[in-house]
Design a protein around this motif. Structure first.
Motif: not given
Length: 195
Positions: A10-14, A16, A45
């Motif tokens: 999962r990517l951090p919500p922000s 994503e 990234s």
């Protein structure tokens, strides 16, 4: 076809949200959603990423990632880099926002505006030799060509400006528009065209 792993990373919500939003904006601009999402992921990234990791993070098919990376390379928005001790190709984004916008604008001009100018020039030339085309239609073709060529010249001039000058121009905001209105007697372009 999207590939979904059993335990997706999962990517951090922000990040994503940024990736999803950039993908949606890309579609509005006529860019494939996957291409835009990969560009957004690489922009967010801090390190170059291999295609496999991009596919895993975005839950995309590897073939989709490969094709999208080729398109981004073609726009010069990303570059292929090597990582010591790893034989895979890694990808990193052009992180300078001004350079990125410049490359996007140059690419769009080359793919959209330049062919439109060529088509309009052909229409103007063909209309001038055809007695069936009214003088008004010919005038409209020439006017459209003149505006399109003028916009292309202005875009080329802006894109040629050094980044510090672009930054200052951007900070000026509406000052340039207000100055143009003052020089033209305070009337907007629409009001002048209507009169």
């Amino acid at each position: 076809m999207t590939e979904i792993t059993e335990n997706p990373v999962r990517l951090p919500p922000s990040i994503e949200r940024f990736v999803v939003a950039w993908g949606e904006m890309g579609e509005v601009w006529g860019v494939n959603r996957s291409v835009s999402q990969i560009h957004a992921l690489l922009y967010a990234s801090e390190r170059p990423l291999p295609a496999e990791e991009i596919a895993e993070l975005l839950r995309l098919a590897r073939s989709n990632v490969s094709n999208s990376l080729k398109e981004l390379l073609g726009w010069s928005l990303i570059r292929r880099v090597s990582v010591l001790g790893d034989r895979r190709d890694f990808y990193e984004v052009e992180a300078d926002i001004f350079e990125m916008v410049r490359r996007i604008a140059e690419g769009r001009k080359k793919r959209e505006i330049d062919p439109a100018i060529a088509a309009l020039r052909h229409c103007v030339e063909a209309a001038e030799g055809d007695g069936r085309v009214s003088a008004e239609a010919q005038r409209r073709f020439r006017a459209m060509l003149a505006v399109t060529e003028g916009a292309a010249r202005n875009l080329d001039e802006v894109l040629a400006l050094p980044t510090p000058v672009l930054q200052k121009l951007l900070k000026m905001g509406g000052v340039v528009a207000r100055l143009a209105r003052l020089v033209s007697g305070g009337r907007s372009g629409r009001a002048q065209g209507a009169g």
